[in-house]
Design an enzyme around this catalytic site. Structure first.
Site, PDB file in Angstrom:
ATOM      1  N   ALA A  44     -21.719  -1.129   4.659  1.00 23.16           N
ATOM      2  CA  ALA A  44     -22.719  -1.847   3.867  1.00 23.16           C
ATOM      3  C   ALA A  44     -23.096  -1.064   2.618  1.00 23.16           C
ATOM      4  O   ALA A  44     -23.283  -1.642   1.537  1.00 23.16           O
ATOM      5  CB  ALA A  44     -23.949  -2.125   4.727  1.00 23.16           C
ATOM      6  N   ASN A  45     -23.236   0.254   2.742  1.00 25.64           N
ATOM      7  CA  ASN A  45     -23.581   1.068   1.576  1.00 25.64           C
ATOM      8  C   ASN A  45     -22.514   0.959   0.495  1.00 25.64           C
ATOM      9  O   ASN A  45     -22.814   0.774  -0.694  1.00 25.64           O
ATOM     10  CB  ASN A  45     -23.722   2.538   1.976  1.00 25.64           C
ATOM     11  N   GLU A 138     -16.006   3.561  10.550  1.00 29.93           N
ATOM     12  CA  GLU A 138     -17.132   3.266  11.432  1.00 29.93           C
ATOM     13  C   GLU A 138     -16.934   1.939  12.153  1.00 29.93           C
ATOM     14  O   GLU A 138     -17.830   1.491  12.866  1.00 29.93           O
ATOM     15  CB  GLU A 138     -18.456   3.270  10.659  1.00 29.93           C
ATOM     16  N   GLY A 205     -18.318  19.509  -6.892  1.00 28.94           N
ATOM     17  CA  GLY A 205     -17.745  18.375  -7.602  1.00 28.94           C
ATOM     18  C   GLY A 205     -16.707  17.609  -6.805  1.00 28.94           C
ATOM     19  O   GLY A 205     -16.839  17.445  -5.589  1.00 28.94           O
ATOM     20  N   GLY A 232     -22.252   9.845  -0.848  1.00 27.51           N
ATOM     21  CA  GLY A 232     -20.806   9.742  -0.674  1.00 27.51           C
ATOM     22  C   GLY A 232     -20.332   8.303  -0.658  1.00 27.51           C
ATOM     23  O   GLY A 232     -19.263   7.975  -1.195  1.00 27.51           O
ATOM     24  N   ASP A 233     -21.120   7.420  -0.049  1.00 25.69           N
ATOM     25  CA  ASP A 233     -20.758   6.000  -0.029  1.00 25.69           C
ATOM     26  C   ASP A 233     -20.825   5.396  -1.427  1.00 25.69           C
ATOM     27  O   ASP A 233     -19.995   4.557  -1.796  1.00 25.69           O
ATOM     28  CB  ASP A 233     -21.686   5.239   0.912  1.00 25.69           C
ATOM     29  N   GLY A 268     -33.410   7.128   0.645  1.00 24.66           N
ATOM     30  CA  GLY A 268     -32.779   5.969   1.275  1.00 24.66           C
ATOM     31  C   GLY A 268     -31.366   5.762   0.796  1.00 24.66           C
ATOM     32  O   GLY A 268     -31.057   5.986  -0.381  1.00 24.66           O
TER      33      GLY A 268
END
Length: 287
Positions: A44-45, A138, A205, A232-233, A268
């Site tokens: 979702a992210n 996931e 980086g 990261g997402d 968040g």
């Protein structure tokens, strides 16, 4: 240029976040924390990041038939993601992530997968075509394998969390995205194909390889760090959007790095994901 069409196959969670001065050591109880809950899940992210950064995005996944589902999908709905491929599973709960965040923005995460663990190849069959497909680990590997059959010029996998997958899946990918821990887990396997590998190095980086050879490198941007959850997402979604739009490797890596940098400046996972105008303004203000 028309917005690229991206299909994501991945997880949907509700993040339950406790923010404290420091993260607990084994056996330690930390008190005085503040609590919040946000939509999350790697799938979702990354979906929301791709959408906010300019793509038309359709998501495939599962949620439970419970109150958490609406909260977990709220920002995806608000931003106009096509959720017709997200199935309501009456036998499993919506996924939940228990997240601890310290004063420096570092985090610890425990995930209860719930309905994400029920995503199957049949949920993916018949999807496409698309300008890009983006997956994570996931959800079960068979669903990711099926996603590799979607007609697309850019099949991308974020190999997180690190777990064994068929070598054929790694070789099928046009883009693999890993952090240092995941890169160590897979070793030379990630460079066996002719595609790209993006390696994120935290405060050092990121690097982009093609067919095992370095083609671009980015230093980290200096920004105030509030919460690293979801950065990261955001990088994954941004990099796929940039490459799907036809940016060259260096510009695509720079764009993704800027989006990830902005994501750590707010709390968040999903609320912190920047939109296209924010990223372009940030890059325009750099020397």
């Amino acid at each position: 240029m028309a917005a690229p069409k991206i299909i994501t196959v991945g997880s949907v969670n509700l993040d339950l976040v406790a923010s404290a001065e420091h993260l607990p050591a084994p056996g330690e109880t930390v008190t005085g924390a503040s609590f919040a809950q946000y939509p999350g899940g790697k799938g979702a992210n990354q979906t929301l990041a791709a959408r906010r950064l300019g793509a038309e995005v359709s998501m495939i996944g599962r949620v439970g038939d419970d109150p958490y589902a609406d909260e977990a999908l709220a920002l995806l709905k608000a931003d106009g993601v096509d959720l017709s491929g997200v199935i309501t599973d009456e036998q499993a709960a919506t996924g939940v992530a228990l997240i601890g965040v310290d004063a420096r923005g570092e985090n610890q995460i425990i995930v209860a997968s719930g309905a994400n663990g029920e995503v199957g190849s049949g949920d993916v069959t018949g999807a496409g075509p698309a300008d890009a497909v983006l997956c994570q680990l996931e959800v079960p590997v068979p669903a990711v394998m099926e996603a590799g059959k979607i007609e697309t010029p850019l099949f991308a996998i974020n190999l997180a969390p690190a777990l064994p997958v068929p070598a054929a899946l790694l070789e099928r990918a046009d883009l693999l995205i890993v952090n240092e821990i995941e890169a160590d887990f897979y070793g030379a396997l990630i460079h066996r194909g002719d595609g790209m590998v993006a390696l994120t190095l935290g405060r050092q980086g990121s690097v982009l390889y093609r067919a095992g050879k370095e083609v671009a490198r980015m230093n980290v941007f200096t920004v105030p760090v509030i919460d690293t959850t979801g950065a990261g997402d955001t990088f994954c979604g941004a990099l796929v959007v940039a490459l799907a739009e036809g940016m060259d490797e260096g510009k695509a890596l720079r764009f993704a790095s800027a989006a990830a940098a902005l994501a750590v400046t707010k709390p968040g996972a999903q609320p912190s994901i920047p939109d296209r105008k924010e990223v372009e303004a940030f890059l325009a203000d750099l020397p």
